[in-house]
Write an enzyme that holds these catalytic residues in place. Structure first.
Site, PDB file in Angstrom:
ATOM      1  N   LYS A  19       0.837  -1.209   0.000  1.00 36.15           N
ATOM      2  CA  LYS A  19       0.000   0.000   0.000  1.00 36.15           C
ATOM      3  C   LYS A  19       0.873   1.261   0.000  1.00 36.15           C
ATOM      4  O   LYS A  19       0.651   2.172  -0.781  1.00 36.15           O
ATOM      5  CB  LYS A  19      -0.918   0.017   1.241  1.00 36.15           C
ATOM      6  CG  LYS A  19      -1.828  -1.193   1.341  1.00 36.15           C
ATOM      7  CD  LYS A  19      -2.743  -1.131   2.560  1.00 36.15           C
ATOM      8  CE  LYS A  19      -2.036  -1.152   3.889  1.00 36.15           C
ATOM      9  NZ  LYS A  19      -1.325  -2.422   4.179  1.00 36.15           N
ATOM     10  N   ARG A  94      -9.953   1.058   8.074  1.00 33.50           N
ATOM     11  CA  ARG A  94      -9.578  -0.293   8.478  1.00 33.50           C
ATOM     12  C   ARG A  94     -10.691  -0.989   9.216  1.00 33.50           C
ATOM     13  O   ARG A  94     -10.551  -2.161   9.560  1.00 33.50           O
ATOM     14  CB  ARG A  94      -8.369  -0.215   9.410  1.00 33.50           C
ATOM     15  CG  ARG A  94      -7.064  -0.614   8.751  1.00 33.50           C
ATOM     16  CD  ARG A  94      -5.990  -0.301   9.750  1.00 33.50           C
ATOM     17  NE  ARG A  94      -4.822  -1.094   9.597  1.00 33.50           N
ATOM     18  CZ  ARG A  94      -3.705  -0.651   9.032  1.00 33.50           C
ATOM     19  NH1 ARG A  94      -3.656   0.543   8.498  1.00 33.50           N
ATOM     20  NH2 ARG A  94      -2.638  -1.416   9.001  1.00 33.50           N
ATOM     21  N   ARG A 133      11.929  -5.055   4.932  1.00 34.70           N
ATOM     22  CA  ARG A 133      11.595  -3.652   4.641  1.00 34.70           C
ATOM     23  C   ARG A 133      12.449  -2.673   5.439  1.00 34.70           C
ATOM     24  O   ARG A 133      12.730  -2.870   6.612  1.00 34.70           O
ATOM     25  CB  ARG A 133      10.127  -3.422   4.988  1.00 34.70           C
ATOM     26  CG  ARG A 133       9.761  -1.951   4.986  1.00 34.70           C
ATOM     27  CD  ARG A 133       8.318  -1.716   5.091  1.00 34.70           C
ATOM     28  NE  ARG A 133       7.703  -2.329   6.257  1.00 34.70           N
ATOM     29  CZ  ARG A 133       6.406  -2.345   6.448  1.00 34.70           C
ATOM     30  NH1 ARG A 133       5.601  -1.817   5.552  1.00 34.70           N
ATOM     31  NH2 ARG A 133       5.889  -2.893   7.524  1.00 34.70           N
ATOM     32  N   ARG A 166      14.264   0.730  10.370  1.00 28.09           N
ATOM     33  CA  ARG A 166      13.285  -0.357  10.301  1.00 28.09           C
ATOM     34  C   ARG A 166      12.223  -0.111  11.367  1.00 28.09           C
ATOM     35  O   ARG A 166      12.512   0.484  12.409  1.00 28.09           O
ATOM     36  CB  ARG A 166      13.973  -1.719  10.514  1.00 28.09           C
ATOM     37  CG  ARG A 166      14.859  -2.081   9.331  1.00 28.09           C
ATOM     38  CD  ARG A 166      15.630  -3.366   9.512  1.00 28.09           C
ATOM     39  NE  ARG A 166      16.670  -3.451   8.492  1.00 28.09           N
ATOM     40  CZ  ARG A 166      16.578  -4.177   7.372  1.00 28.09           C
ATOM     41  NH1 ARG A 166      15.511  -4.907   7.142  1.00 28.09           N
ATOM     42  NH2 ARG A 166      17.569  -4.162   6.481  1.00 28.09           N
ATOM     43  N   ARG A 178      -0.918  -8.513  13.201  1.00 24.57           N
ATOM     44  CA  ARG A 178      -1.418  -7.510  12.240  1.00 24.57           C
ATOM     45  C   ARG A 178      -2.216  -8.177  11.125  1.00 24.57           C
ATOM     46  O   ARG A 178      -3.246  -7.658  10.680  1.00 24.57           O
ATOM     47  CB  ARG A 178      -0.234  -6.701  11.674  1.00 24.57           C
ATOM     48  CG  ARG A 178       0.337  -5.723  12.695  1.00 24.57           C
ATOM     49  CD  ARG A 178       1.738  -5.251  12.361  1.00 24.57           C
ATOM     50  NE  ARG A 178       1.853  -4.627  11.062  1.00 24.57           N
ATOM     51  CZ  ARG A 178       3.021  -4.448  10.426  1.00 24.57           C
ATOM     52  NH1 ARG A 178       4.160  -4.851  10.990  1.00 24.57           N
ATOM     53  NH2 ARG A 178       3.041  -3.874   9.255  1.00 24.57           N
TER      54      ARG A 178
HETATM   55  P1  AP5 Z   1       4.854  -1.684   1.853  1.00 29.30           P
HETATM   56  O1  AP5 Z   1       4.543  -0.843   0.673  1.00 29.30           O
HETATM   57  O2  AP5 Z   1       5.569  -1.041   2.998  1.00 29.30           O
HETATM   58  O3  AP5 Z   1       3.537  -2.437   2.339  1.00 29.30           O
HETATM   59  P2  AP5 Z   1       2.294  -1.881   3.138  1.00 29.30           P
HETATM   60  O4  AP5 Z   1       1.080  -2.532   2.583  1.00 29.30           O
HETATM   61  O5  AP5 Z   1       2.292  -0.375   3.179  1.00 29.30           O
HETATM   62  O6  AP5 Z   1       2.609  -2.514   4.541  1.00 29.30           O
HETATM   63  P3  AP5 Z   1       2.525  -1.943   6.008  1.00 29.30           P
HETATM   64  O7  AP5 Z   1       3.236  -2.930   6.864  1.00 29.30           O
HETATM   65  O8  AP5 Z   1       2.986  -0.513   6.078  1.00 29.30           O
HETATM   66  O9  AP5 Z   1       1.004  -2.013   6.256  1.00 29.30           O
HETATM   67  P4  AP5 Z   1       0.301  -1.964   7.564  1.00 29.30           P
HETATM   68  O10 AP5 Z   1      -1.082  -1.801   7.093  1.00 29.30           O
HETATM   69  O11 AP5 Z   1       0.543  -3.095   8.488  1.00 29.30           O
HETATM   70  O12 AP5 Z   1       0.992  -0.712   8.320  1.00 29.30           O
HETATM   71  P5  AP5 Z   1       0.471   0.724   8.740  1.00 29.30           P
HETATM   72  O13 AP5 Z   1       1.634   1.616   8.828  1.00 29.30           O
HETATM   73  O14 AP5 Z   1      -0.686   1.137   7.911  1.00 29.30           O
HETATM   74  O15 AP5 Z   1       5.693  -2.955   1.335  1.00 29.30           O
HETATM   75  C1  AP5 Z   1       6.283  -3.846   2.278  1.00 29.30           C
HETATM   76  C2  AP5 Z   1       7.693  -4.248   1.771  1.00 29.30           C
HETATM   77  O16 AP5 Z   1       7.560  -5.041   0.591  1.00 29.30           O
HETATM   78  C3  AP5 Z   1       8.562  -3.043   1.368  1.00 29.30           C
HETATM   79  O17 AP5 Z   1       9.896  -3.326   1.719  1.00 29.30           O
HETATM   80  C4  AP5 Z   1       8.415  -2.961  -0.173  1.00 29.30           C
HETATM   81  O18 AP5 Z   1       9.596  -2.462  -0.784  1.00 29.30           O
HETATM   82  C5  AP5 Z   1       8.176  -4.425  -0.545  1.00 29.30           C
HETATM   83  N1  AP5 Z   1       7.244  -4.590  -1.645  1.00 29.30           N
HETATM   84  C6  AP5 Z   1       6.151  -3.817  -1.935  1.00 29.30           C
HETATM   85  N2  AP5 Z   1       5.517  -4.299  -3.023  1.00 29.30           N
HETATM   86  C7  AP5 Z   1       6.213  -5.405  -3.419  1.00 29.30           C
HETATM   87  C8  AP5 Z   1       6.059  -6.337  -4.487  1.00 29.30           C
HETATM   88  N3  AP5 Z   1       5.046  -6.256  -5.366  1.00 29.30           N
HETATM   89  N4  AP5 Z   1       6.954  -7.354  -4.578  1.00 29.30           N
HETATM   90  C9  AP5 Z   1       7.981  -7.477  -3.684  1.00 29.30           C
HETATM   91  N5  AP5 Z   1       8.192  -6.595  -2.667  1.00 29.30           N
HETATM   92  C10 AP5 Z   1       7.315  -5.580  -2.526  1.00 29.30           C
HETATM   93  O19 AP5 Z   1      -0.123   0.430  10.207  1.00 29.30           O
HETATM   94  C11 AP5 Z   1       0.745   0.120  11.285  1.00 29.30           C
HETATM   95  C12 AP5 Z   1      -0.095   0.060  12.566  1.00 29.30           C
HETATM   96  O20 AP5 Z   1      -0.696   1.352  12.813  1.00 29.30           O
HETATM   97  C13 AP5 Z   1      -1.262  -0.921  12.544  1.00 29.30           C
HETATM   98  O21 AP5 Z   1      -0.862  -2.228  12.896  1.00 29.30           O
HETATM   99  C14 AP5 Z   1      -2.208  -0.274  13.581  1.00 29.30           C
HETATM  100  O22 AP5 Z   1      -1.780  -0.560  14.894  1.00 29.30           O
HETATM  101  C15 AP5 Z   1      -2.018   1.211  13.326  1.00 29.30           C
HETATM  102  N6  AP5 Z   1      -2.966   1.767  12.328  1.00 29.30           N
HETATM  103  C16 AP5 Z   1      -2.661   2.347  11.137  1.00 29.30           C
HETATM  104  N7  AP5 Z   1      -3.761   2.766  10.497  1.00 29.30           N
HETATM  105  C17 AP5 Z   1      -4.797   2.437  11.313  1.00 29.30           C
HETATM  106  C18 AP5 Z   1      -6.210   2.586  11.207  1.00 29.30           C
HETATM  107  N8  AP5 Z   1      -6.762   3.159  10.102  1.00 29.30           N
HETATM  108  N9  AP5 Z   1      -6.979   2.136  12.208  1.00 29.30           N
HETATM  109  C19 AP5 Z   1      -6.440   1.566  13.311  1.00 29.30           C
HETATM  110  N10 AP5 Z   1      -5.113   1.382  13.487  1.00 29.30           N
HETATM  111  C20 AP5 Z   1      -4.299   1.821  12.487  1.00 29.30           C
END
Ligand code: AP5
Length: 224
Positions: A19, A94, A133, A166, A178
């Protein structure tokens, strides 16, 4: 002549689906502002705000932060002027409650969700993606130990920074929590947006440029 409403694109998908990677590319390709609730929450944690203090332990456990906290942060960000260019929502909504609150927020200014794209991946592959990552400590550009390395090792392609970091919640056990939260709370939103007629699905297991192209076809067809 009335101006077209700015695009509101939602990226749905489990942790590691790409994402953030694709939201940054949509910003480059279409000028849509990347609005990541995860990034906003991590910034609140780093600043030690009341919302950040409440969110820290929840995030480290891999659970979802309460809707009240997330919605307050999201509304503040949506009120900033750059959002008028259109946004990609990365990690929001979410929960059903967040999705309904977003609909109400947009309706108040005559807007609605333009497209919700489900990035579809295998859970098993997500642990590898997340474990490798890292991001540039200066500009936040995202990289992966195997799948997306900078052109010059140790130097950010975007800003030339040489320090990388990281995330604290990228440990294997936290990633499992997660993923469970995603399936319990967020995956049902795929049906929510399908019922509204704005859902697209993209196979997100392929190379990053292929997914970028698939998203460009979708967003190019609907963005103002
Ligand atoms: P990346 O692009 O970083 O993936 P992502 O989907 O953004 O993953 P996240 O881990 O950031 O998602 P998340 O939803 O758990 O985290 P968030 O910060 O929103 O890609 C991952 C890796 O793979 C990278 O190294 C990239 O280079 C590589 N990659 C990408 N595409 C690829 C491909 N096609 N092939 C190979 N490699 C690839 O949330 C974190 C925490 O915040 C949550 O757990 C929760 O506690 C809280 N939170 C955030 N938003 C909310 C909400 N709306 N409501 C409640 N809690 C929330």
């Amino acid at each position: 002549m009335t101006q077209p409403a700015p695009a509101v694109i939602i990226l749905l998908g489990p942790p590691g689906a790409g994402k953030g990677t694709q939201a940054r590319m949509l910003e480059e390709d279409f000028g849509l502002i990347q609005l990541s609730t995860g990034d906003l929450l991590r910034a609140a944690v780093a600043r030690g705000t009341p919302a950040g203090l409440a969110a820290k332990a929840v995030m480290e456990a891999g659970a979802l932060v309460s809707d009240d906290i997330v919605l307050a942060i999201l509304k503040d960000r949506m009120a900033e002027p750059d959002v008028a260019r259109g946004v990609t929502l990365d990690g929001f909504p979410r929960t059903r409650g967040q999705a309904e609150a977003l609909d109400a927020l947009l309706a108040a200014s005559g807007q609605r969700v333009t497209a919700a794209v489900s990035l579809e991946v295998d859970d098993a592959a997500m642990v590898d993606r997340i474990a490798g990552r890292h991001t540039c400590a200066t500009c936040g550009e995202g990289y992966h130990d195997s799948f997306k390395q900078p052109a010059v090792a140790g130097v950010c392609d975007k800003c030339g920074g040489t320090a990388f970091k990281r995330r604290a919640d990228d440990k294997a056990e936290t990633v499992a929590a997660r993923l469970a939260a995603y399936h319990a709370e967020t995956a049902p939103l795929i049906a929510y947006y399908a019922a509204k007629g704005v859902l697209d699905r993209v196979d997100a297991m392929g190379p990053i440029p292929d997914i970028r192209a698939a998203l460009a076809r979708i967003v190019g067809g609907v963005a103002a």
